[in-house]
Design an enzyme around this catalytic site. Structure first.
Site, short mmCIF file in Angstrom:
data_model
loop_
_atom_site.label_atom_id
_atom_site.label_comp_id
_atom_site.label_asym_id
_atom_site.label_seq_id
_atom_site.Cartn_x
_atom_site.Cartn_y
_atom_site.Cartn_z
N GLY A 158 34.78 35.39 -3.63
CA GLY A 158 34.24 34.71 -4.79
C GLY A 158 35.23 34.27 -5.84
O GLY A 158 34.83 33.73 -6.88
N LYS A 163 42.32 24.75 2.79
CA LYS A 163 43.49 25.45 3.31
C LYS A 163 43.76 25.04 4.75
O LYS A 163 42.83 24.92 5.56
CB LYS A 163 43.27 26.97 3.25
CG LYS A 163 44.42 27.77 3.86
CD LYS A 163 44.35 29.23 3.48
CE LYS A 163 43.17 29.95 4.03
NZ LYS A 163 43.11 31.36 3.58
#
Length: 241
Positions: free
Chosen positions: A80, A188
């Protein structure tokens, strides 16, 4: 950003972890690295759920895509940290007086502890109809789709590289379905040669594509982040398909 102090004094302060019975050497080295990682310590001190929070904050400092009022979709959001940064910067809590209030939706395959200002849902973004469900949760198209996802490690570097690129491509295709025109996609990837097709795909769909390795990424990691800005939208032919 201040960098860790170097020199004899800093070396003397380094935490050493002894190998315990039943613990693999790799686990011991990982634990030692965590205990000595300044970003891990900083995340703990500042209330973030992991060092990855500093990666997205660095990327946003450079490219400015998390603006007040933006709708943000965070794929694979556990634990988170990226949502925490997004909530603050897009003003999802409405605490920045006079600025537009944004929206943050996080998706993951597992339950995630609630984050004030973010809506966290358990959903496989690859499932049929996920794009429409997401747009409903966002109350419209997304301004930002971001992903810090990584496929489970197989222990084989080349295989892992191919897997994460495939996951990133899948995230990109979802972004094409849910992004507003001029939106941003951040994800990513791992350097290793298989990302060429992904780069071509993004350059066709976005006005600019940058590849960045934030300071918060470990120097021994092959990870980098692609930041694609200025989504061109879908063509009429695609819309009719």
């Amino acid at each position: 950003m201040a960098k860790p102090t170097s020199g004899r004094g800093a070396r003397d302060l380094r935490v050493k972890v002894k190998t315990a019975r039943g613990r693999k050497l790799s686990s011991t080295l990982w634990l030692e690295r965590q205990l000595n990682d300044p970003y891990v310590a900083r995340a703990r001190a500042e209330g973030f759920r992991g060092r990855a929070a500093f990666k997205i904050s660095e990327l946003d400092d450079k490219f400015r895509f998390l603006v007040p009022g933006a709708r943000v979709l965070d794929l694979g959001c556990a634990p988170g940290g990226w949502c925490q940064i997004a909530v603050d910067r897009v003003n999802a809590l409405g605490t920045k007086g006079g600025k537009a209030r944004g929206r943050v939706v996080g998706l993951d395959l597992q339950e995630v502890e609630p984050i004030a200002g973010a809506e966290i849902h358990v959903l496989d973004f690859l499932s049929d109809g996920a794009d429409d469900v997401v747009k409903g949760w966002l109350d419209g198209p997304a301004d930002v789709v971001m992903s810090d996802m990584a496929a489970a490690s197989s222990g084989h570097k080349q295989t892992d590289h191919i897997r994460i690129i495939a996951l990133c491509e899948a995230a990109a295709y979802l972004a094409f379905d849910v992004l507003a025109e001029n939106g941003t996609f951040v994800a990513k990837v791992l350097a290793g040669g298989a990302e060429g097709e992904l780069q071509k795909l993004l350059k066709l769909r976005f006005k600019s594509v940058a590849n960045v390795k934030p300071n918060a990424s470990r120097s021994d990691s092959s990870e980098k982040f692609v930041v694609a800005r200025g989504f061109k939208g879908i063509s009429p032919d695609e819309a009719d398909a």
